[in-house]
Design a protein around this motif. Sequence first.
Motif, PDB file in Angstrom:
ATOM      1  N   TYR A  74     103.556  18.030  76.757  1.00  0.00           N
ATOM      2  CA  TYR A  74     102.113  18.085  76.506  1.00  0.00           C
ATOM      3  C   TYR A  74     101.424  19.221  77.251  1.00  0.00           C
ATOM      4  N   ALA A 113     108.173  14.476  77.617  1.00  0.00           N
ATOM      5  CA  ALA A 113     108.247  14.802  76.199  1.00  0.00           C
ATOM      6  C   ALA A 113     108.603  13.555  75.382  1.00  0.00           C
ATOM      7  N   SER A 114     108.091  13.505  74.175  1.00  0.00           N
ATOM      8  CA  SER A 114     108.343  12.369  73.289  1.00  0.00           C
ATOM      9  C   SER A 114     109.030  12.871  72.020  1.00  0.00           C
ATOM     10  N   ARG A 115     109.342  11.955  71.102  1.00  0.00           N
ATOM     11  CA  ARG A 115     109.971  12.346  69.846  1.00  0.00           C
ATOM     12  C   ARG A 115     108.997  13.104  68.944  1.00  0.00           C
ATOM     13  N   ARG A 116     107.711  12.904  69.150  1.00  0.00           N
ATOM     14  CA  ARG A 116     106.727  13.650  68.376  1.00  0.00           C
ATOM     15  C   ARG A 116     106.396  14.983  69.044  1.00  0.00           C
ATOM     16  N   TYR A 117     106.218  14.973  70.382  1.00  0.00           N
ATOM     17  CA  TYR A 117     105.934  16.192  71.145  1.00  0.00           C
ATOM     18  C   TYR A 117     107.162  16.516  71.982  1.00  0.00           C
ATOM     19  N   THR A 118     108.140  17.132  71.325  1.00  0.00           N
ATOM     20  CA  THR A 118     109.442  17.346  71.973  1.00  0.00           C
ATOM     21  C   THR A 118     109.397  18.393  73.077  1.00  0.00           C
ATOM     22  N   ARG A 164     102.982  13.981  81.461  1.00  0.00           N
ATOM     23  CA  ARG A 164     103.720  13.036  80.631  1.00  0.00           C
ATOM     24  C   ARG A 164     105.018  13.656  80.135  1.00  0.00           C
TER      25      ARG A 164
END
Length: 347
Positions: A136, A128-133, A126
């Motif tokens: 994963y 990267a997101s704003r929470r998990y920059t 996945r």
Amino acid sequence: MTGSRQHEHEHEHGRGHEHGHEHEHEHEHGHEHGHEHHHGLLGFLHELFVPHTHDAADAIDDAMEASREGVRALKISMFVLLGTTVLQFVLVLVTGSVALLADTVHNFSDALTAVPLWVAFVLGRRAASRRYTYGYGRAEDLAGLFIVVVVLLSAVIAAWQSIDRLIAPHAPDNLGWLAVAGVIGFLGNESVAIYRIRVGRRIGSAALVADGVHARTDGFTSLAVVVGAVGVWLGFPLADPIIGILIAIAIFVLLIGTIRSIGRRLMDGIEPDLLAAAEHAIAHVGGVRTVRSLRLRWVGHRLQGDVIVAVGERSLSDAQSIAEEAADRLREHLHTLDDLTVTPVLE
């Protein structure tokens, strides 16, 4: 910049690049032999149970392909271990051996450890997101903690069953089938070990390599079941529970190595020879005077890092070119490297 100074600068820059190319062969030699080698029986056992877990020459440099390869290895090895477990359990019912029961329970737990690791590989794909920059990738290391708990539980069950049989002795039946079950366990585990370690090396996954070493140790504990059967056949009925206890001890010893490996990854630990090879590669890039700082860390089975290099008095464009070349050189040698920041310092 005057014409003479510009010519002098270009001459220095060119010589720097020649210097880097002259040392290219030397660098490759150093990288290839960066590991600590052991000889004789000690070396054989070290390589058998403590194989290198980082960047092999044929490592997969594409993150998505590496994850797919890891998932494929987990699927195949899980079904092999489940098949081995079913065959052994049938023979447990026939023989009544607690040593074989301990080995069967542990093989079943080995098959289950593939599930969280499988989920971790899928999560690692996945973005990267704003929470998990940072993405994963750490899910793979967290799956390693689950593996530790499962292995510990299997060791406790094996020890409990064996001590109970030691207190109330009961010799197993059908010793021939018991020996066959031990051989089946060895062949199943060793085939899984070879496959997991090979793929783990290629993709740079310490968790997958550790799981492979785990399977290899289980294969040899399965051979211990055969030794227990021989002991009972020779008139020593306590051989079966004693072998069961030895299997439990072997699992605990293996657990120490697994905790060390997973804990090192969670603490951003890196193999010293891997760091030394990276420093050597960057230091021999034309224009790099010194490597001021180099940091690498594993995130799952992929590497991230940053480096500061001193490039002397140069224009910003030349410094940036040197930084790009350093990044390219490092990626050539560390195939599992994803994110890298190279910062040139003009001094």
